[in-house]
Design a protein around this motif. Sequence first.
Motif, PDB file in Angstrom:
ATOM      1  N   PRO B 292       1.125  -1.282   0.100  1.00  0.00           N
ATOM      2  CA  PRO B 292       0.078  -0.088  -0.145  1.00  0.00           C
ATOM      3  C   PRO B 292       0.770   1.406   0.034  1.00  0.00           C
ATOM      4  O   PRO B 292       1.952   1.383   0.626  1.00  0.00           O
ATOM      5  N   VAL B 293       0.361   2.244  -0.725  1.00  0.00           N
ATOM      6  CA  VAL B 293       1.010   3.602  -0.773  1.00  0.00           C
ATOM      7  C   VAL B 293       0.595   4.575   0.542  1.00  0.00           C
ATOM      8  O   VAL B 293      -0.375   4.168   0.930  1.00  0.00           O
ATOM      9  N   GLN B 294       1.093   5.379   0.726  1.00  0.00           N
ATOM     10  CA  GLN B 294       0.866   6.243   1.891  1.00  0.00           C
ATOM     11  C   GLN B 294      -0.269   7.378   1.619  1.00  0.00           C
ATOM     12  O   GLN B 294      -1.032   7.824   2.340  1.00  0.00           O
ATOM     13  N   GLU B 295      -0.047   7.632   0.347  1.00  0.00           N
ATOM     14  CA  GLU B 295      -0.859   8.717  -0.336  1.00  0.00           C
ATOM     15  C   GLU B 295      -2.259   8.347  -0.580  1.00  0.00           C
ATOM     16  O   GLU B 295      -2.484   7.520  -1.432  1.00  0.00           O
ATOM     17  N   TYR B 296      -3.301   8.900  -0.113  1.00  0.00           N
ATOM     18  CA  TYR B 296      -4.489   8.438  -0.207  1.00  0.00           C
ATOM     19  C   TYR B 296      -5.317   8.722  -1.524  1.00  0.00           C
ATOM     20  O   TYR B 296      -6.418   8.103  -1.819  1.00  0.00           O
ATOM     21  N   TRP B 297      -4.774   9.373  -2.419  1.00  0.00           N
ATOM     22  CA  TRP B 297      -5.543   9.748  -3.696  1.00  0.00           C
ATOM     23  C   TRP B 297      -4.749   9.000  -4.647  1.00  0.00           C
ATOM     24  O   TRP B 297      -4.813   9.219  -5.672  1.00  0.00           O
ATOM     25  N   HIS B 298      -4.149   7.793  -4.255  1.00  0.00           N
ATOM     26  CA  HIS B 298      -3.349   6.892  -5.117  1.00  0.00           C
ATOM     27  C   HIS B 298      -4.165   6.380  -6.211  1.00  0.00           C
ATOM     28  O   HIS B 298      -3.574   6.163  -7.381  1.00  0.00           O
ATOM     29  N   ASP B 299      -5.340   6.119  -6.050  1.00  0.00           N
ATOM     30  CA  ASP B 299      -6.078   5.327  -7.118  1.00  0.00           C
ATOM     31  C   ASP B 299      -6.845   6.473  -7.845  1.00  0.00           C
ATOM     32  O   ASP B 299      -7.753   5.842  -8.679  1.00  0.00           O
ATOM     33  N   MET B 300      -6.765   7.761  -7.735  1.00  0.00           N
ATOM     34  CA  MET B 300      -7.412   8.684  -8.597  1.00  0.00           C
ATOM     35  C   MET B 300      -6.925   8.689 -10.279  1.00  0.00           C
ATOM     36  O   MET B 300      -5.806   8.213 -10.140  1.00  0.00           O
ATOM     37  N   PHE B 302      -5.866  11.440 -12.688  1.00  0.00           N
ATOM     38  CA  PHE B 302      -5.671  12.935 -12.770  1.00  0.00           C
ATOM     39  C   PHE B 302      -5.659  13.155 -14.429  1.00  0.00           C
ATOM     40  O   PHE B 302      -5.371  12.073 -15.073  1.00  0.00           O
ATOM     41  N   HIS B 353     -12.487   9.990  -9.920  1.00  0.00           N
ATOM     42  CA  HIS B 353     -12.438   8.738  -9.118  1.00  0.00           C
ATOM     43  C   HIS B 353     -11.843   7.753 -10.078  1.00  0.00           C
ATOM     44  O   HIS B 353     -11.999   7.827 -11.187  1.00  0.00           O
TER      45      HIS B 353
END
Lengths: 390, 390
Positions: B292-300, B302, B353
């Motif tokens: 898991p990555v720490q950044e919570y928008w990882h699966d958005m 852009f 999303h």
Amino acid sequence: MKNIEKYIEIYKNDLLNNIIPFWTKNSVDKEFGGFMSCLDKDGTVIDTDKGLWQIGRFSWVYGTLYNNVEQRKDWLDLAKNGVEFLDKYGFDKDGRMFFVVDRKGNPIRKRRYVFSESFAAIAYAAYYKATSDESYAEKARKCFDIYFRYSTTAGLIPPKLTENRKTRGMGGPMIGIVTAQELRKNLNDDSYTKYIDNWLEEIQTYFINEEYKAVMETVGENGELIDHFDGRTLNPGHAIEGSWFVMQEAIYRNNDPKLIKLGTKMLDWMWEIGWDKEYGGMLYFRDVKGLPVQEYWHDMKFWWPHNETIIATLMAYELTGDKKYEEWHEKVHEWTFKHFPDREHGEWYGYLHRDGRISVPLKGNIWKGLFHIPRMYLMAWQICERINKK
Amino acid sequence: MKNIEKYIEIYKNDLLNNIIPFWTKNSVDKEFGGFMSCLDKDGTVIDTDKGLWQIGRFSWVYGTLYNNVEQRKDWLDLAKNGVEFLDKYGFDKDGRMFFVVDRKGNPIRKRRYVFSESFAAIAYAAYYKATSDESYAEKARKCFDIYFRYSTTAGLIPPKLTENRKTRGMGGPMIGIVTAQELRKNLNDDSYTKYIDNWLEEIQTYFINEEYKAVMETVGENGELIDHFDGRTLNPGHAIEGSWFVMQEAIYRNNDPKLIKLGTKMLDWMWEIGWDKEYGGMLYFRDVKGLPVQEYWHDMKFWWPHNETIIATLMAYELTGDKKYEEWHEKVHEWTFKHFPDREHGEWYGYLHRDGRISVPLKGNIWKGLFHIPRMYLMAWQICERINKK
């Protein structure tokens, strides 16, 4: 209150048989001391770096359990495991604390702000309460003094923005209040009340926006709305956390009606703004004018705003008996326990999508450790016990 | 290549009749100069602050259109509107640039790093090319020199981390390459090639990880994997942007086979890691070990990683003729045009999303302005024209 015995059972049982054992089993560093908070969903350590916020918070939790639940030697040893790591590796030569150290305690990152110090202060104070070791009372006072000095002296923390945009943040007075409350209680020292008075005054004067019925996060020097992204961005979970710090002060002051009014107003406004009427749960960021916010994780559901809202709604119910707060508590409790707990490996996920699906599957990182969740369980359990006895 | 005429038509038409008119209509500040990039979905300005990155980028886009598409006076005037704002308000007394100024140009925020300078350099260079005004060639050189000095001299930018964790970032050499390419072209000065040689060498030596088949974003001093959240976090869209900077250099050097190999390898690896096999589109962050990555928008999703992947797949197809890249281009083009464009108000949404639903509905902020989208349209149009002529 409906189902009060059920709630007491959930909060107590989950705290003692799920949350605490999960972290005690997976995060204690028996080789180098301290705690490793970066854990995968099954508890595997995925980053050995140690955030100083978390070391202070873990130690505070174990010390607080020892002081309030049961004088278990293993909890005292774990509290000690935290404060001794802070003693050895937490401080720079200038007396300020680091933000992150590596597993062995070598400094990795230092930041401008002073929240490592506020969390160390409450860890030391709880440890003093547990041991009566005066040196820890002294350490708690020292950390508090640094927190107070840096967060109230203009310019001591280099500002992010130029003097063309002077700002005030809600975080400083809020964390100040709860830190002073902890020291007052555990050092048995009423002199901390005067700090709380000043910070309460600061919140009322600058952050309570009657026009928008909102608790602001960042305002101009005189409390004016900064009509840019940062000034308009509200953090409902954060403001609701602040609301129960105020209500907790109301309880300490024999149910002071002015503070009850202030605290419940903050909760009422920010519930209205933050509760997701479509999917349930607390939204992370909202714009005070209803415009789009800049932060792209704005509509995610984080664990901690739900912890804080459970505490705040229960406390508001305890103080007012208003059925509205009983209903809100039930709503946020239901949503929270439906979506956050991991029934397979224990503990909670921290980062959900708006509709409750898991986004980041980890259990801990530099921000999420042993703090908001156990604090909620313990406080919710205690409040429910008090309500039940009335 | 299939449907090449359809692609040419889409890229050209959308650039000239949708994207450019949207920003020209809504973002130009006729009162105080410069551009306001913070726009709601219908083009309303929702924050008047001006990011210096964006002022440089807007000006570069208008100058580049003037130099490459048509010598329209309105485009030249708009390029001038950008460089003159930079001249007046962009620079601090020490020669470094600000990060954000307010609408009137008063400094609001300055940062440690030097990307305001890199974007000013390309804006000035494009304006020099359009006007032959030597003073702008000089300004471009000066900004480039600051960028070069600060991004290659250890310690000149105060590091975020202590010397216990020395790191190298991919952003420095990457942006360096494309900035030098712009100056070389628009100032007609081959001396910039030696900078590009060094930065290409740096990428090959330190950021190409053969073991994990990944382009790293942050590595240790000698290119070693930093096995913590930050060191493991990959940014596929960013690395793919880097891949076409390398391929663009291959084209400049008469289709240099070594550079074609390097650029396509970067694209191949990061497509494999970044393409979302479940929902389509490019994921934002991935962990090199699949943790898991720490950044919570990882699966958005852009906007800009999609712009960069469209350019990179087309360029790889142009250079190799490999059908795989034609297929990848079609895939990313289809997903992008299905989800990002706003058919009602024009332009693109920026923040979706994972499944393509809109998250933040704004059109611009301090990060999203007139840059990645028009650069993609112009370059994709140009590449398709070249492919079509072969």
